[in-house]
Design an enzyme around this catalytic site. Structure first.
Site, PDB file in Angstrom:
ATOM      1  N   GLU A  23     -10.637  -7.232  -4.506  1.00 14.28           N
ATOM      2  CA  GLU A  23     -10.459  -8.281  -3.489  1.00 14.28           C
ATOM      3  C   GLU A  23     -11.709  -8.366  -2.608  1.00 14.28           C
ATOM      4  O   GLU A  23     -11.965  -7.474  -1.799  1.00 14.28           O
ATOM      5  CB  GLU A  23      -9.234  -7.939  -2.639  1.00 14.28           C
ATOM      6  CG  GLU A  23      -8.944  -8.978  -1.585  1.00 14.28           C
ATOM      7  CD  GLU A  23      -7.705  -8.628  -0.757  1.00 14.28           C
ATOM      8  OE1 GLU A  23      -6.727  -8.093  -1.322  1.00 14.28           O
ATOM      9  OE2 GLU A  23      -7.731  -8.891   0.454  1.00 14.28           O
TER      10      GLU A  23
ATOM     11  N   ASP B 201      -0.465 -12.510   2.453  1.00 17.08           N
ATOM     12  CA  ASP B 201      -1.130 -11.474   3.252  1.00 17.08           C
ATOM     13  C   ASP B 201      -1.347 -12.083   4.642  1.00 17.08           C
ATOM     14  O   ASP B 201      -2.467 -12.417   5.033  1.00 17.08           O
ATOM     15  CB  ASP B 201      -2.454 -11.067   2.591  1.00 17.08           C
ATOM     16  CG  ASP B 201      -3.046  -9.829   3.238  1.00 17.08           C
ATOM     17  OD1 ASP B 201      -2.477  -9.372   4.241  1.00 17.08           O
ATOM     18  OD2 ASP B 201      -4.080  -9.340   2.749  1.00 17.08           O
TER      19      ASP B 201
ATOM     20  N   ASP C 120       2.285   1.968   3.388  1.00 18.56           N
ATOM     21  CA  ASP C 120       3.250   1.041   4.009  1.00 18.56           C
ATOM     22  C   ASP C 120       4.665   1.545   3.793  1.00 18.56           C
ATOM     23  O   ASP C 120       5.555   1.280   4.594  1.00 18.56           O
ATOM     24  CB  ASP C 120       3.214  -0.350   3.364  1.00 18.56           C
ATOM     25  CG  ASP C 120       1.847  -0.965   3.337  1.00 18.56           C
ATOM     26  OD1 ASP C 120       1.025  -0.608   4.191  1.00 18.56           O
ATOM     27  OD2 ASP C 120       1.614  -1.816   2.451  1.00 18.56           O
TER      28      ASP C 120
ATOM     29  N   HIS D 255       0.884  -1.169   0.000  1.00 18.33           N
ATOM     30  CA  HIS D 255       0.000   0.000   0.000  1.00 18.33           C
ATOM     31  C   HIS D 255       0.921   1.218   0.000  1.00 18.33           C
ATOM     32  O   HIS D 255       1.986   1.176   0.627  1.00 18.33           O
ATOM     33  CB  HIS D 255      -0.831   0.129   1.267  1.00 18.33           C
ATOM     34  CG  HIS D 255      -1.740  -1.023   1.576  1.00 18.33           C
ATOM     35  ND1 HIS D 255      -1.310  -2.171   2.188  1.00 18.33           N
ATOM     36  CD2 HIS D 255      -3.074  -1.168   1.389  1.00 18.33           C
ATOM     37  CE1 HIS D 255      -2.339  -2.984   2.350  1.00 18.33           C
ATOM     38  NE2 HIS D 255      -3.415  -2.409   1.877  1.00 18.33           N
TER      39      HIS D 255
HETATM   40  C1  XLS Z   1      -7.551  -6.604   4.397  1.00 21.09           C
HETATM   41  C2  XLS Z   1      -7.044  -6.877   3.070  1.00 21.09           C
HETATM   42  C3  XLS Z   1      -5.947  -5.933   2.607  1.00 21.09           C
HETATM   43  C4  XLS Z   1      -5.771  -6.005   1.108  1.00 21.09           C
HETATM   44  C5  XLS Z   1      -4.983  -4.886   0.545  1.00 21.09           C
HETATM   45  O1  XLS Z   1      -8.290  -7.406   4.975  1.00 21.09           O
HETATM   46  O2  XLS Z   1      -6.634  -8.206   3.021  1.00 21.09           O
HETATM   47  O3  XLS Z   1      -4.773  -6.170   3.281  1.00 21.09           O
HETATM   48  O4  XLS Z   1      -5.199  -7.198   0.699  1.00 21.09           O
HETATM   49  O5  XLS Z   1      -5.539  -3.650   0.833  1.00 21.09           O
HETATM   50 CA    CA Z   2      -5.691  -9.302   1.358  1.00 22.77          CA
HETATM   51 CA    CA Z   3      -7.311 -10.506   5.473  1.00 20.38          CA
END
Ligand code: XLS
Ligand code: CA
Ligand code: CA
Length: 440
Positions: free
Chosen positions: A231, A338, A103, A100
């Site tokens: 996502e 992740d 980050d 991000h």
């Molecule tokens: C949060 C998400 C986030 C995304 C990216 O639950 O997994 O980390 O992958 O913004």
């Molecule tokens: Ca994620």
């Molecule tokens: Ca997550």
């Protein structure tokens, strides 16, 4: 250059018999599987947020992570994290990272300062990428952390917030482009609601679609050729997230005529929070031509929140790689960890051990999935189960050359129906046996 993991050497493959926690047991990057190197199938990525900025804070307690850059602040801290990230990835042989905007560089006191901070760190990251050959799998923006996003970003009731989020996405896309990022991710953040008593759900959904449409147009305008990904996640931080799961997102994209421009980034823990298996989400994305990338982690099935644990479940990893192979691969997506170490796993080597077990789990899962597919055990069974649609009346149904009247006439003549067993337990036994050892 300062080293942050000095006591740890490059992690190598030692094979399944090794007891060395700092060695791979199954992940052998160059090993050929189904015509490709393991690393080409798996395309592992580091998550910058959990790995570099995660410090062990939880709602009940302070940071716990022992990291060599803990004493630093502001830009000095961001610079140190770049060094640490590339040292870490090089030692693990991880060839991609995801980030991000927030980050990698501090927010600053104004939008202008934030953008300038980003430029400095991006230049540094570029140098490191050149030096190591490590690539960017995807970039994204954090439009959920700052208080201005308390009611959402693209779905905020305040148009100035919508505009601010747009400025962030614009910059994050430019950065992702300049780093050669292969994808750009939109995770919903706070795009959802807490109560319908104060929410115009129709306007919020329309605005989300407007926002995504503008982002798609800007990507085209600046020549970003990467895949745009959404996502899904059903809840957390909001009670209800609009991008609930694969089919909800697909319905949304189709409604707003966006389905050609986006694919999905499926996260294991988000699937389970939605009450689905990981494989369910992957399979639905795949059969709809929407499987773009994967966030490889796992949740705790006894907890109802997003624990983002390192993946150790071989069953899920196997079925994930089964879907990936059936998808013809995951590129230009990859498997992004992740995932974060537990708060009590605070030593730097815990971070290595966690990535190693995640990488090994998916490497073994790939081997098992490849054998299952090569032997056709599940495929043959499924094909046989639906064989009545290959001939006669079934074929006519599939081809669309029959109607209710003909079917009713047919049924009158064939009303003694013989069914076959679904053999679920037998199939589960087959998967187990392949995991136990029908493959090396
Ligand atoms: C949060 C998400 C986030 C995304 C990216 O639950 O997994 O980390 O992958 O913004
Ligand atoms: Ca994620
Ligand atoms: Ca997550």
């Amino acid at each position: 250059m300062k080293m942050y993991f000095q006591e740890i050497n490059k992690i190598s493959y030692e094979g399944a018999e090794s007891n060395n926690p700092l060695a791979f047991k199954y992940y052998d990057a160059e090993r050929m599987v189904a015509g490709k190197k393991m690393k080409e199938h798996l395309r592992f990525a580091l998550s910058y947020w959990h790995t570099l900025t995660g410090n062990g804070t939880d709602p009940f307690g302070q940071p716990t992570m022992e990291r060599g850059y803990n004493e630093l602040k502001g830009m000095a801290l961001s610079r140190a994290r770049v060094d640490a990230a590339f040292e870490f990835m090089t030692k693990l042989g991880i060839e991609y990272f995801c980030f991000h905007d927030l980050d990698i560089a501090p927010e600053g006191d104004s939008l202008q300062e934030k953008l300038e901070n980003l430029d400095v760190i991006v230049a540094l990251i570029k140098e490191k990428m050149k030096e190591t050959g490590i690539k960017c799998l995807w970039g994204t923006t954090n439009a959920f952390g700052h208080p201005r996003f308390m009611h959402g970003a693209a779905t905020s009731p305040n148009a100035d917030v919508f505009a601010f989020a747009a400025a962030q996405v614009k910059k994050a896309m430019e950065i992702t482009l300049s780093l050669g990022g292969e994808n750009y991710v939109f995770w919903g953040g706070r795009e959802g609601y807490e109560t319908l008593l104060n929410t115009d759900i129709a306007l919020e959904n329309d605005n989300l679609a407007r926002f995504l449409g503008m982002a798609r147009d800007y990507a085209k305008k600046i020549g970003f050729k990467g895949q745009l990904l959404i996502e899904p996640k059903p809840k957390e931080p909001t009670k209800h997230q609009y991008d609930f799961d694969t089919m909800t997102v697909l319905g949304f994209l189709r409604k707003y005529n966006l389905s050609q421009d986006f694919k999905l980034n499926i996260e294991a823990n988000h699937a389970t929070l939605a009450g689905h298996t990981f494989q369910h989400e992957l399979a639905l994305a795949r059969v709809n031509g929407m499987l773009g990338s994967i966030d490889a982690n796992q949740g705790d099935m006894l907890l109802g929140w997003d624990t983002d644990q390192f993946p150790t479940n071989i069953y899920d990893a196997t079925l994930c790689m089964y879907e990936v192979l059936k998808n013809g691969g995951i590129a230009p997506g990859g498997l992004n960890f992740d995932a974060k170490v537990r708060r009590g796993s605070f030593k730097p080597d815990d971070l290595f051990i966690s990535y190693i077990v995640g990488m090994d789990t998916f490497a073994k899962g790939l081997l098992v999935a490849d054998r299952l597919l090569t032997d056709g055990v599940l495929e043959d069974f499924v094909a046989g189960r639906y064989s009545s649609y290959m001939v006669g009346i079934g074929k006519k149904i599939v081809e669309g050359t029959t109607d209710l009247e003909e079917l009713a006439e047919y049924a009158l003549k064939h009303d003694t129906i013989e069914l076959q067993s679904g053999r679920q337990e037998m199939l589960e036994d087959i998967v187990n046996r392949y995991i136990y050892g029908k493959c090396e």
